[in-house]
Design a protein around this motif. Structure first.
Motif, PDB file in Angstrom:
ATOM      1  N   PHE A 101       0.994  -0.848   0.272  1.00 46.43           N
ATOM      2  CA  PHE A 101       0.144   0.194  -0.323  1.00 46.43           C
ATOM      3  C   PHE A 101       1.013   0.945   0.442  1.00 46.43           C
ATOM      4  N   GLY A 102       0.930   2.197  -1.689  1.00 46.44           N
ATOM      5  CA  GLY A 102       1.982   2.952  -1.249  1.00 46.44           C
ATOM      6  C   GLY A 102       0.952   4.160  -0.738  1.00 46.44           C
ATOM      7  N   GLU A 103       2.390   4.833   0.016  1.00 43.74           N
ATOM      8  CA  GLU A 103       2.426   6.133   1.115  1.00 43.74           C
ATOM      9  C   GLU A 103       2.697   7.587   0.049  1.00 43.74           C
ATOM     10  N   GLN A 114       9.489   6.923  -1.196  1.00 37.29           N
ATOM     11  CA  GLN A 114       7.847   6.445  -1.446  1.00 37.29           C
ATOM     12  C   GLN A 114       8.422   5.362  -0.389  1.00 37.29           C
ATOM     13  N   LEU A 115       7.232   5.883   0.824  1.00 32.04           N
ATOM     14  CA  LEU A 115       6.696   4.803   2.343  1.00 32.04           C
ATOM     15  C   LEU A 115       5.571   4.210   1.446  1.00 32.04           C
ATOM     16  N   THR A 116       5.374   2.822   2.694  1.00 37.88           N
ATOM     17  CA  THR A 116       4.116   2.735   2.631  1.00 37.88           C
ATOM     18  C   THR A 116       4.003   2.100   3.684  1.00 37.88           C
ATOM     19  N   GLN A 118       1.839  -0.287   5.405  1.00 38.15           N
ATOM     20  CA  GLN A 118       2.175  -1.019   6.640  1.00 38.15           C
ATOM     21  C   GLN A 118       3.060  -2.202   6.455  1.00 38.15           C
ATOM     22  N   ASN A 119       3.799  -1.999   5.547  1.00 41.87           N
ATOM     23  CA  ASN A 119       4.539  -3.269   4.797  1.00 41.87           C
ATOM     24  C   ASN A 119       6.039  -2.761   5.534  1.00 41.87           C
ATOM     25  N   HIS A 120       6.226  -1.786   5.879  1.00 45.41           N
ATOM     26  CA  HIS A 120       7.293  -1.458   6.740  1.00 45.41           C
ATOM     27  C   HIS A 120       8.633  -1.382   5.540  1.00 45.41           C
ATOM     28  N   LEU A 121       8.102  -1.062   4.056  1.00 45.27           N
ATOM     29  CA  LEU A 121       9.374  -0.983   3.484  1.00 45.27           C
ATOM     30  C   LEU A 121       8.973   0.604   3.108  1.00 45.27           C
ATOM     31  N   VAL A 122      10.425   1.122   2.709  1.00 46.00           N
ATOM     32  CA  VAL A 122      10.177   2.609   1.441  1.00 46.00           C
ATOM     33  C   VAL A 122      11.356   1.956   0.410  1.00 46.00           C
ATOM     34  N   HIS A 123      10.430   3.042  -0.326  1.00 43.95           N
ATOM     35  CA  HIS A 123      11.195   2.602  -1.807  1.00 43.95           C
ATOM     36  C   HIS A 123      11.794   3.502  -2.828  1.00 43.95           C
ATOM     37  N   VAL A 124      12.945   3.313  -2.883  1.00 48.26           N
ATOM     38  CA  VAL A 124      13.932   4.627  -3.456  1.00 48.26           C
ATOM     39  C   VAL A 124      13.675   4.012  -5.241  1.00 48.26           C
TER      40      VAL A 124
END
Length: 275
Positions: A101-103, A114-116, A118-124
């Motif tokens: 779920f993108g944030e 880019q945050l997510t 509740q996936n606790h991932l940050v995409h760069v």
């Protein structure tokens, strides 16, 4: 950036989204309402209205190099995109995993973060190509993100703003946000403008102007009547779920001193100027 699909009642506004939230770890600074005057009411005018893709569950907006970027949410539909502002359509986009779920998004040193939720991932991503170049773990829910030119600033749905090192994602400090009534929860999409953090307050029509040093809310913009002010006739049918598809998204154009604002699956993007 809560994302939920079930209606959240008034009592739930006291809490951030579920998952590994930080509501029990609030910063002390900014939490005492006794010294906080009421936020100033900030008026605005609508400069222009642009189309917005109603399939976009907006979680973040950024104006960068004369171009609008958008991050969206919902599992299976989350993406980061470079938009044609005149059409509201992506000129280029990058989808994330179907179960994510993108944030919020921000751009710092040529990279899109880019945050997510509740996936606790940050995409760069590389901002020029949208090619993914890195990934970080984040211990809390991800909601909004901006930066101060050096460090990232992240919201998690509580009243906290986290200042984070973009190189290793270590938390450098935490600032608690409050107004004259006390801690302000549900801080969502963020935008740093002229030394202040502007934040959507989830499930409201407000954008808050926050002093990032003290955590005090110094101003508040009420956008409840933005459709009417723009000359648009508000049609509830034009927004898929008016209860959930709320105001979200703030981008600042320094060249014109205007903001671009919209909402989740809204049919319009508004360019506004604060008076």
């Amino acid at each position: 950036m809560m994302k939920k699909y079930a209606f959240i009642g008034l009592s739930a506004l006291l809490f951030s989204c579920g998952g590994n939230s930080d509501n029990n770890n609030n910063a002390d600074n900014g939490a005492d309402a006794s010294n906080n005057p009421p936020p100033a009411a900030l008026a605005y005018t609508v400069v222009k209205v642009y189309p917005h893709d109603t399939s976009s569950y907006t979680q973040g907006l950024i104006w960068h190099n004369n171009t609008l970027y958008e991050g969206t949410g919902r599992e299976g539909f989350s993406k980061v995109a470079r938009l044609n502002i005149e059409t509201g359509k992506p000129e280029q986009q990058e989808m994330i995993a179907q179960n994510e779920f993108g944030e919020g998004i921000t751009i710092l040193n040529g990279k899109i973060y880019q945050l997510t939720w509740q996936n606790h991932l940050v995409h760069v991503y590389d901002a020029a190509t949208l090619k993914k170049v890195q990934e970080f773990n984040w211990p809390y829910d991800g909601w909004g993100i901006t930066h101060d030119g050096t460090n990232l600033i992240i919201s998690t749905g509580s009243n906290n703003l986290y200042f984070v090192n973009p190189a290793d994602f270590k938390i450098l400090k935490t600032v608690g946000v409050s107004d004259n009534f006390g801690p302000v929860m549900n801080l969502n999409e963020l935008e740093m403008v002229n030394g202040f953090v502007y934040a959507n307050k989830y499930l409201s029509n407000y954008i808050l102007k926050i002093n990032p040093e003290t955590g005090k809310v110094e101003g508040r913009v009420d956008l409840q009547d933005i459709f009417q002010k723009s000359g648009k006739t508000y049609d509830a049918a034009s927004i898929p779920d008016p209860e959930q598809d709320v105001l979200n998204g703030i981008a600042f154009n320094a060249a014109t001193n205007t903001f671009y604002v919209t909402g989740k699956q809204w049919p319009a993007l508004f360019e506004i100027k604060l008076n």
